[in-house]
Design an enzyme around this catalytic site. Structure first.
Site, PDB file in Angstrom:
ATOM      1  N   ARG A  60       6.542   0.324   8.817  1.00 28.77           N
ATOM      2  CA  ARG A  60       6.654   1.169  10.012  1.00 28.77           C
ATOM      3  C   ARG A  60       7.335   0.415  11.156  1.00 28.77           C
ATOM      4  O   ARG A  60       7.532   0.976  12.236  1.00 28.77           O
ATOM      5  CB  ARG A  60       5.262   1.623  10.467  1.00 28.77           C
ATOM      6  CG  ARG A  60       4.643   2.656   9.535  1.00 28.77           C
ATOM      7  CD  ARG A  60       3.236   3.030   9.971  1.00 28.77           C
ATOM      8  NE  ARG A  60       2.747   4.170   9.207  1.00 28.77           N
ATOM      9  CZ  ARG A  60       1.470   4.340   8.843  1.00 28.77           C
ATOM     10  NH1 ARG A  60       0.561   3.436   9.162  1.00 28.77           N
ATOM     11  NH2 ARG A  60       1.113   5.405   8.157  1.00 28.77           N
ATOM     12  N   CYS A  80       2.789  -3.442   4.156  1.00 27.82           N
ATOM     13  CA  CYS A  80       1.925  -2.316   4.525  1.00 27.82           C
ATOM     14  C   CYS A  80       2.584  -1.650   5.730  1.00 27.82           C
ATOM     15  O   CYS A  80       3.794  -1.814   5.928  1.00 27.82           O
ATOM     16  CB  CYS A  80       0.486  -2.759   4.783  1.00 27.82           C
ATOM     17  SG  CYS A  80       0.213  -3.794   6.240  1.00 27.82           S
ATOM     18  N   ASP A  96       0.854  -1.191   0.000  1.00 30.18           N
ATOM     19  CA  ASP A  96       0.000   0.000   0.000  1.00 30.18           C
ATOM     20  C   ASP A  96       0.896   1.249   0.000  1.00 30.18           C
ATOM     21  O   ASP A  96       2.112   1.163  -0.201  1.00 30.18           O
ATOM     22  CB  ASP A  96      -0.997  -0.041   1.176  1.00 30.18           C
ATOM     23  CG  ASP A  96      -0.337   0.141   2.538  1.00 30.18           C
ATOM     24  OD1 ASP A  96       0.898   0.324   2.605  1.00 30.18           O
ATOM     25  OD2 ASP A  96      -1.073   0.106   3.552  1.00 30.18           O
ATOM     26  N   HIS A  97       0.295   2.415   0.250  1.00 31.48           N
ATOM     27  CA  HIS A  97       1.038   3.673   0.185  1.00 31.48           C
ATOM     28  C   HIS A  97       2.153   3.768   1.227  1.00 31.48           C
ATOM     29  O   HIS A  97       3.149   4.446   1.006  1.00 31.48           O
ATOM     30  CB  HIS A  97       0.068   4.858   0.338  1.00 31.48           C
ATOM     31  CG  HIS A  97      -0.802   4.773   1.548  1.00 31.48           C
ATOM     32  ND1 HIS A  97      -1.820   3.824   1.663  1.00 31.48           N
ATOM     33  CD2 HIS A  97      -0.819   5.470   2.709  1.00 31.48           C
ATOM     34  CE1 HIS A  97      -2.427   3.969   2.829  1.00 31.48           C
ATOM     35  NE2 HIS A  97      -1.823   4.957   3.490  1.00 31.48           N
ATOM     36  N   ARG A 104       0.417 -30.986   9.470  1.00 33.89           N
ATOM     37  CA  ARG A 104      -0.172 -29.758  10.021  1.00 33.89           C
ATOM     38  C   ARG A 104      -0.536 -28.763   8.917  1.00 33.89           C
ATOM     39  O   ARG A 104      -1.566 -28.089   9.000  1.00 33.89           O
ATOM     40  CB  ARG A 104       0.808 -29.140  11.030  1.00 33.89           C
ATOM     41  CG  ARG A 104       0.983 -30.060  12.229  1.00 33.89           C
ATOM     42  CD  ARG A 104       2.225 -29.800  13.012  1.00 33.89           C
ATOM     43  NE  ARG A 104       2.399 -30.838  14.037  1.00 33.89           N
ATOM     44  CZ  ARG A 104       3.539 -31.057  14.666  1.00 33.89           C
ATOM     45  NH1 ARG A 104       4.610 -30.341  14.402  1.00 33.89           N
ATOM     46  NH2 ARG A 104       3.616 -32.013  15.570  1.00 33.89           N
ATOM     47  N   THR A 118       2.179  -2.139   9.065  1.00 35.22           N
ATOM     48  CA  THR A 118       2.563  -3.115  10.086  1.00 35.22           C
ATOM     49  C   THR A 118       2.823  -4.508   9.525  1.00 35.22           C
ATOM     50  O   THR A 118       3.380  -5.351  10.229  1.00 35.22           O
ATOM     51  CB  THR A 118       1.426  -3.265  11.112  1.00 35.22           C
ATOM     52  OG1 THR A 118       0.247  -3.662  10.395  1.00 35.22           O
ATOM     53  CG2 THR A 118       1.169  -1.963  11.858  1.00 35.22           C
ATOM     54  N   GLY A 119       2.338  -4.772   8.334  1.00 33.76           N
ATOM     55  CA  GLY A 119       2.339  -6.129   7.781  1.00 33.76           C
ATOM     56  C   GLY A 119       1.100  -6.903   8.194  1.00 33.76           C
ATOM     57  O   GLY A 119       0.833  -7.986   7.669  1.00 33.76           O
ATOM     58  N   HIS A 172       5.517 -31.720   9.680  1.00 34.24           N
ATOM     59  CA  HIS A 172       4.927 -30.417   9.357  1.00 34.24           C
ATOM     60  C   HIS A 172       3.918 -30.527   8.209  1.00 34.24           C
ATOM     61  O   HIS A 172       3.004 -29.712   8.110  1.00 34.24           O
ATOM     62  CB  HIS A 172       6.019 -29.410   9.014  1.00 34.24           C
ATOM     63  CG  HIS A 172       7.044 -29.277  10.098  1.00 34.24           C
ATOM     64  ND1 HIS A 172       6.718 -28.820  11.358  1.00 34.24           N
ATOM     65  CD2 HIS A 172       8.359 -29.589  10.133  1.00 34.24           C
ATOM     66  CE1 HIS A 172       7.809 -28.840  12.112  1.00 34.24           C
ATOM     67  NE2 HIS A 172       8.812 -29.302  11.403  1.00 34.24           N
ATOM     68  N   GLY A 205      -2.481  -5.933   8.393  1.00 36.59           N
ATOM     69  CA  GLY A 205      -3.698  -5.873   7.571  1.00 36.59           C
ATOM     70  C   GLY A 205      -3.522  -6.599   6.245  1.00 36.59           C
ATOM     71  O   GLY A 205      -4.417  -7.331   5.783  1.00 36.59           O
ATOM     72  N   HIS A 219       8.445 -24.878   8.619  1.00 35.05           N
ATOM     73  CA  HIS A 219       7.343 -25.544   9.322  1.00 35.05           C
ATOM     74  C   HIS A 219       5.983 -25.287   8.688  1.00 35.05           C
ATOM     75  O   HIS A 219       5.105 -26.139   8.741  1.00 35.05           O
ATOM     76  CB  HIS A 219       7.281 -25.065  10.785  1.00 35.05           C
ATOM     77  CG  HIS A 219       8.432 -25.544  11.612  1.00 35.05           C
ATOM     78  ND1 HIS A 219       8.429 -25.501  12.988  1.00 35.05           N
ATOM     79  CD2 HIS A 219       9.640 -26.081  11.262  1.00 35.05           C
ATOM     80  CE1 HIS A 219       9.578 -25.995  13.453  1.00 35.05           C
ATOM     81  NE2 HIS A 219      10.335 -26.339  12.427  1.00 35.05           N
ATOM     82  N   ASN A 220       5.778 -24.088   8.141  1.00 37.93           N
ATOM     83  CA  ASN A 220       4.439 -23.696   7.683  1.00 37.93           C
ATOM     84  C   ASN A 220       4.314 -23.643   6.167  1.00 37.93           C
ATOM     85  O   ASN A 220       3.233 -23.357   5.653  1.00 37.93           O
ATOM     86  CB  ASN A 220       4.057 -22.325   8.268  1.00 37.93           C
ATOM     87  CG  ASN A 220       4.337 -22.210   9.749  1.00 37.93           C
ATOM     88  OD1 ASN A 220       5.088 -21.345  10.185  1.00 37.93           O
ATOM     89  ND2 ASN A 220       3.766 -23.104  10.546  1.00 37.93           N
TER      90      ASN A 220
HETATM   91  C1  RB5 Z   1      -2.422   2.417   6.602  1.00 38.05           C
HETATM   92  O1  RB5 Z   1      -2.510   3.598   7.345  1.00 38.05           O
HETATM   93  C2  RB5 Z   1      -2.173   1.244   7.537  1.00 38.05           C
HETATM   94  O2  RB5 Z   1      -3.325   0.975   8.267  1.00 38.05           O
HETATM   95  C3  RB5 Z   1      -1.724   0.012   6.775  1.00 38.05           C
HETATM   96  O3  RB5 Z   1      -0.549   0.290   6.069  1.00 38.05           O
HETATM   97  C4  RB5 Z   1      -1.413  -1.210   7.609  1.00 38.05           C
HETATM   98  O4  RB5 Z   1      -0.526  -0.915   8.645  1.00 38.05           O
HETATM   99  C5  RB5 Z   1      -2.579  -1.976   8.075  1.00 38.05           C
HETATM  100  O5  RB5 Z   1      -2.466  -3.051   8.691  1.00 38.05           O
END
Ligand code: RB5
Length: 150
Positions: free
Chosen positions: A109, A65, A8-9, A136, A67-68, A133, A70, A98-99
């Protein structure tokens, strides 16, 4: 290896860094992500990368994204995807061993470019160990099909 990458952005800069890094190593990269800072929605890119991997068009997927989280939650809704969020290489190695993770997600971020390089290196170089594995992972795929594992 042919690798689908999407973001994403928030992930534009880290994505570009990894595209350059992995291309220099000889990988073929298909960019399914956004390339601008305009706010957008991560499920779009999770779906594009996931479908490219599940269809066999690409061997592995990389998602970024903020946090990774979403983008990985979204990817794991696509049938056939096993996506793991990783912020360090040990998790990436075990996600493969394993997965049998076929997609990895990272947070722009959360980690920096050098850590991301180490994570993708391990993700692309590590084989699934199968053995116990496999059973599973087969159970995960049963859940993926809406079946019970009880
Ligand atoms: C976008 O602001 C943010 O929510 C997205 O990049 C991500 O962190 C969502 O999980």
């Amino acid at each position: 290896m042919k690798i689908a990458i999407g973001n994403d952005h928030v992930g534009v800069e880290l994505k570009q860094h990894l595209v350059d890094y992995l291309s220099a190593k000889g990988h073929e990269i298909v960019n399914f992500g956004t390339d601008t800072a305009a706010s957008t929605d991560y499920p779009i890119y999770a779906e594009r990368v996931s479908r490219a991997v599940v269809s066999g068009e690409c061997d592995r997927g990389i998602l970024i994204c903020g946090t990774g989280l979403g983008i990985s939650i979204s990817a794991n809704k696509v049938h056939g995807v096993r996506c793991a969020v990783c912020s360090e290489p040990v998790s990436a190695e075990l996600a493969r061993q394993h997965n049998d993770a076929n997609v990895i997600a990272m947070g722009a971020r959360i980690i920096g470019p050098v850590m991301a390089e180490a994570i993708v290196d391990v993700f692309l170089d590590t084989e699934f160990q199968a053995g116990r594995h496999q059973r599973r992972v087969d159970m995960i795929m049963k859940l993926d099909r809406g079946e019970s594992v009880q």
